[in-house]
Design an enzyme around this catalytic site. Structure first.
Site, PDB file in Angstrom:
ATOM      1  N   ASP A 151       0.864  -1.179   0.000  1.00 49.09           N
ATOM      2  CA  ASP A 151       0.000   0.000   0.000  1.00 49.09           C
ATOM      3  C   ASP A 151       0.904   1.234   0.000  1.00 49.09           C
ATOM      4  O   ASP A 151       1.425   1.620  -1.042  1.00 49.09           O
ATOM      5  CB  ASP A 151      -0.873  -0.125   1.261  1.00 49.09           C
ATOM      6  CG  ASP A 151      -1.948   0.905   1.385  1.00 49.09           C
ATOM      7  OD1 ASP A 151      -2.780   1.002   0.481  1.00 49.09           O
ATOM      8  OD2 ASP A 151      -1.993   1.611   2.403  1.00 49.09           O
TER       9      ASP A 151
ATOM     10  N   GLY B  40       3.884   1.349   1.300  1.00 51.69           N
ATOM     11  CA  GLY B  40       5.275   0.894   1.172  1.00 51.69           C
ATOM     12  C   GLY B  40       6.055   0.996   2.473  1.00 51.69           C
ATOM     13  O   GLY B  40       7.180   0.535   2.569  1.00 51.69           O
TER      14      GLY B  40
ATOM     15  N   THR C   5       5.734  -0.548   5.361  1.00 51.80           N
ATOM     16  CA  THR C   5       6.058  -1.829   6.007  1.00 51.80           C
ATOM     17  C   THR C   5       7.288  -2.457   5.360  1.00 51.80           C
ATOM     18  O   THR C   5       8.254  -2.825   6.046  1.00 51.80           O
ATOM     19  CB  THR C   5       4.861  -2.810   5.902  1.00 51.80           C
ATOM     20  OG1 THR C   5       3.711  -2.168   6.446  1.00 51.80           O
ATOM     21  CG2 THR C   5       5.137  -4.102   6.639  1.00 51.80           C
ATOM     22  N   LEU C   6       7.255  -2.565   4.039  1.00 51.84           N
ATOM     23  CA  LEU C   6       8.385  -3.207   3.355  1.00 51.84           C
ATOM     24  C   LEU C   6       9.650  -2.382   3.460  1.00 51.84           C
ATOM     25  O   LEU C   6      10.741  -2.917   3.600  1.00 51.84           O
ATOM     26  CB  LEU C   6       8.041  -3.457   1.890  1.00 51.84           C
ATOM     27  CG  LEU C   6       7.137  -4.663   1.653  1.00 51.84           C
ATOM     28  CD1 LEU C   6       6.829  -4.818   0.178  1.00 51.84           C
ATOM     29  CD2 LEU C   6       7.786  -5.936   2.178  1.00 51.84           C
TER      30      LEU C   6
HETATM   31  P1  IMP Z   1       1.881  -0.503   3.750  1.00 50.59           P
HETATM   32  O1  IMP Z   1       2.918  -0.492   4.830  1.00 50.59           O
HETATM   33  O2  IMP Z   1       1.031   0.739   3.771  1.00 50.59           O
HETATM   34  O3  IMP Z   1       2.441  -0.789   2.379  1.00 50.59           O
HETATM   35  O4  IMP Z   1       0.842  -1.630   4.086  1.00 50.59           O
HETATM   36  C1  IMP Z   1       1.190  -2.931   4.099  1.00 50.59           C
HETATM   37  C2  IMP Z   1       0.342  -3.733   5.059  1.00 50.59           C
HETATM   38  O5  IMP Z   1      -0.879  -3.079   5.408  1.00 50.59           O
HETATM   39  C3  IMP Z   1      -0.038  -5.014   4.368  1.00 50.59           C
HETATM   40  O6  IMP Z   1       0.886  -6.017   4.668  1.00 50.59           O
HETATM   41  C4  IMP Z   1      -1.391  -5.311   4.950  1.00 50.59           C
HETATM   42  O7  IMP Z   1      -1.255  -6.076   6.109  1.00 50.59           O
HETATM   43  C5  IMP Z   1      -1.970  -3.972   5.299  1.00 50.59           C
HETATM   44  N1  IMP Z   1      -2.874  -3.512   4.220  1.00 50.59           N
HETATM   45  C6  IMP Z   1      -2.611  -2.633   3.230  1.00 50.59           C
HETATM   46  N2  IMP Z   1      -3.667  -2.458   2.438  1.00 50.59           N
HETATM   47  C7  IMP Z   1      -4.628  -3.288   2.933  1.00 50.59           C
HETATM   48  C8  IMP Z   1      -5.969  -3.583   2.514  1.00 50.59           C
HETATM   49  O8  IMP Z   1      -6.504  -3.064   1.524  1.00 50.59           O
HETATM   50  N3  IMP Z   1      -6.631  -4.501   3.256  1.00 50.59           N
HETATM   51  C9  IMP Z   1      -6.088  -5.104   4.358  1.00 50.59           C
HETATM   52  N4  IMP Z   1      -4.850  -4.860   4.776  1.00 50.59           N
HETATM   53  C10 IMP Z   1      -4.112  -3.961   4.067  1.00 50.59           C
END
Ligand code: IMP
Length: 183
Positions: A110, A112, A114-115
């Protein structure tokens, strides 16, 4: 033939089917095929980002024909809302990754955050290489540019549940993927 309801309600929010089981299966097979080719002769370490990636990982890994290791990391960023909090909790203390070819298995990318945080931490542990395989990606939501080597499917910036993905911990067990589009 598998059949799914076209809509489900989780915590009083309505979600519509986005990807059926057969479509998910095809996306997972495509990624597995590419990894089998790209890592031929190597012994990668698959790193499953819990909890959301557990269904993706379990289906993908059974299609991997390589000698490989499997480990897990726990990440939490969404809390109980449909938007990323920007704060990421990661538990990677006991990982043995030095000199290994890591393939991170992620359910969805989403913002980014987390990664980005996971990769930063892994680099300190001196792996041979780091690649990412994600089932879904929401490029319109990205805040940090992340190099995604394997993407199952790019989707619009909808909040999705099912196949491991949750809304406040509910909905993970749905075999299809459902989306909530803001009205
Ligand atoms: P980021 O750190 O914003 O890239 O989000 C990554 C983490 O958020 C993913 O591993 C998911 O666990 C959670 N996440 C992101 N988008 C969604 C969604 O649309 N539904 C449920 N979980 C989400």
């Amino acid at each position: 033939m598998q059949s799914h309801p076209n809509t489900v309600f989780i915590n009083q929010k309505k979600f519509k089917v986005l990807l059926r089981e057969s479509e998910i299966k095809q996306l997972v097979s495509n990624i597995a095929e590419r990894i089998n080719e790209d890592y031929f002769g190597k012994k990668p370490l698959f790193l499953i980002v819990l909890k959301g990636s557990m269904f993706f990982a379990s289906d993908l890994l059974r299609k991997i024909e390589l000698e490989c290791e499997i480990d897990t990391v726990s990440a939490k960023s969404y809390g109980n809302y449909m938007k990323s909090t920007g704060e990421v909790n990661l538990m990677i203390s006991k990982l043995d990754v030095t000199g290994k070819d890591i393939i991170i298995l992620e359910d969805i990318v989403d913002t980014g955050y987390t990664l980005n945080k996971l990769i930063e931490k892994l680099k300190f542990l001196n792996p041979a290489s780091i690649a990412i395989a994600t089932l879904l990606s929401k490029p319109a939501m990205r805040k940090i540019n992340i190099d995604l080597k394997y993407i199952g499917l790019e989707i619009p910036p909808f909040f999705v549940i099912g196949y491991g993905l949750d809304f406040s911990e509910f909905g993970r067990n749905l075999p299809a993927i459902y989306s909530h589009e803001e009205e």
